[in-house]
Motif scaffolding. Structure first.
Motif, PDB file in Angstrom:
ATOM      1  N   GLN A  25      49.122  85.821  13.669  1.00  0.00           N
ATOM      2  CA  GLN A  25      49.173  85.414  12.258  1.00  0.00           C
ATOM      3  C   GLN A  25      50.565  85.632  11.688  1.00  0.00           C
ATOM      4  OE1 GLN A  25      49.492  87.477   9.366  1.00  0.00           O
ATOM      5  NE2 GLN A  25      49.693  89.366  10.550  1.00  0.00           N
ATOM      6  N   ARG A  29      52.927  82.658  10.152  1.00  0.00           N
ATOM      7  CA  ARG A  29      53.482  82.769   8.794  1.00  0.00           C
ATOM      8  C   ARG A  29      55.004  82.697   8.823  1.00  0.00           C
ATOM      9  NH1 ARG A  29      51.628  87.358   7.795  1.00  0.00           N
ATOM     10  NH2 ARG A  29      53.472  88.660   7.862  1.00  0.00           N
ATOM     11  N   ARG A  35      59.265  79.748   4.934  1.00  0.00           N
ATOM     12  CA  ARG A  35      59.559  81.119   5.318  1.00  0.00           C
ATOM     13  C   ARG A  35      60.828  81.188   6.168  1.00  0.00           C
ATOM     14  NH1 ARG A  35      58.660  84.407   2.296  1.00  0.00           N
ATOM     15  NH2 ARG A  35      59.023  85.962   3.917  1.00  0.00           N
TER      16      ARG A  35
END
Length: 281
Positions: A25, A29, A35
Motif C-alpha cells: 500500500q 501511494r 505523490r
C-alpha cells in the motif's frame, strides 16, 4: 478442537496479509503521480540533495558535452559552471525535475525497461513542454540531448521483473490490509475469548513490528552502501522521504495490536480477581 484449527489458519493468514499489505500500500501511494511530484519537490528542497545534484550534474554535463563537442573538458567546465547553479536553482529546472521524476518512476515500474536514466533531454523536454526557454549552454546540443546522461542506473533483468510485478499488485495493498485485519477479527468472532483476542493482537503487533524493523535495517543498509561515496546524508534524506512514510501506518497497526494484546490480558485477569473476592466473602 474443531474451532482451533480454523482460528489458527485465520490468524496466520491475517498476519501474513497485513505483513505483505503494508509495503504494497505504501508503494502504491508513493508511486501516484501527484505523490511523485511532491516527493521530488521535497527532495530538491533538501540542501544535501541539491548540492549533490549540482556536483553530479556539472561533472556529468562537462564530460558528456566535452565528448560530444570535442572541446577540452576544462574549457567546457569553465563555460557551464557559472550557469549550472543558476539553471539548477531555477523554477524551470524544478519543473523539469518533477517531470523527470514521474518518468523515472514509470520506467522503474516497467518490467521491460532495465535502464533508468535522467538525461539532459529530460530537462530540455520538460522546459520546452512548459513553454520555457532552453538554457543557452544546451542549445548547441539539442539534437543530442537524449544521449547526454546526467544520472543512469542499469538494473538486472530480475530486478526489472520484480519491479514490474510489485507495480502490478501494489494497488491491492489497501484491500489486502483490510482483508488481513478482517481475518484477525474473524478469528476472534469464531472463537471468542481473551486468548483469541490476544493472538489477534499479537498478529497485528508482529506484522507491524516486522515492517518497522525491516525499514530501519533497510535504511542502515542504504547508508552503509553510500559510505564509500560520501553520500550518506543524501541516501538518508532520500530514504526518509520515499520510504519513511511507511512507518506511521506500520506503527499504527503495531500499536493497535499491542493495545488489543494488553486489553486481552487485562480482561483475562478480571474474572480471577472477581473469583477471589467472592471466595473471601
Amino acid at each position: 478442537m474443531a474451532r482451533r484449527s480454523p482460528r489458527r489458519l485465520l490468524l496466520v493468514l491475517g498476519t501474513l496479509l497485513v505483513l505483505l499489505a503494508l509495503p504494497l500500500q505504501h508503494l502504491h501511494r508513493t508511486t501516484q503521480e501527484d505523490r511523485v511530484r511532491a516527493h521530488a519537490t521535497a527532495l530538491l528542497d533538501e540542501p544535501a540533495v541539491r548540492d549533490a545534484l549540482e556536483r553530479e550534474a556539472l561533472s556529468s554535463a562537462t564530460r558528456q558535452i566535452a565528448r560530444a563537442s570535442g572541446l577540452p573538458a576544462e574549457q567546457v567546465r569553465q563555460a557551464i559552471a557559472p550557469l549550472a547553479t543558476r539553471v539548477l536553482r531555477s523554477s524551470a529546472f524544478e519543473r523539469a525535475w518533477r517531470g523527470a521524476a514521474v518518468r523515472a518512476v514509470r520506467r522503474t515500474l516497467d518490467a521491460d525497461d532495465r535502464t533508468i536514466r535522467f538525461t539532459v533531454g529530460d530537462v530540455v523536454t520538460a522546459i520546452e513542454e512548459d513553454g520555457g526557454r532552453l538554457p543557452p549552454v544546451l542549445e548547441p546540443y539539442r539534437a543530442d540531448a537524449d544521449r547526454l546522461t546526467v544520472v543512469t542506473y542499469e538494473r538486472s533483468a530480475s530486478a526489472a521483473r520484480w519491479s514490474g510485478r510489485a507495480a502490478d499488485v501494489a494497488a491491492l495493498g489497501w484491500p489486502m490490509l483490510l482483508a488481513g485485519l478482517g481475518l484477525l477479527g474473524l478469528a476472534v468472532v469464531l472463537a471468542p475469548g481473551a486468548r483469541s483476542l490476544a493472538l489477534a493482537g499479537l498478529g497485528a503487533l508482529v506484522a507491524g513490528g516486522v515492517v518497522l524493523v525491516a525499514e530501519r535495517l533497510g535504511r542502515a543498509a542504504v547508508e552503509g552502501a553510500a559510505e564509500g561515496t560520501g553520500d550518506q546524508e543524501v541516501a538518508r534524506v532520500v530514504w526518509d522521504e520515499l520510504v519513511g512514510g511507511l512507518c506511521p501506518v506500520a506503527a499504527a497497526v503495531a500499536g493497535a495490536g499491542l493495545a488489543v494484546l494488553v486489553l486481552s490480558r487485562l480482561g483475562r485477569r478480571r474474572p480471577v480477581s472477581a473469583g477471589r473476592s467472592s471466595a473471601r466473602r
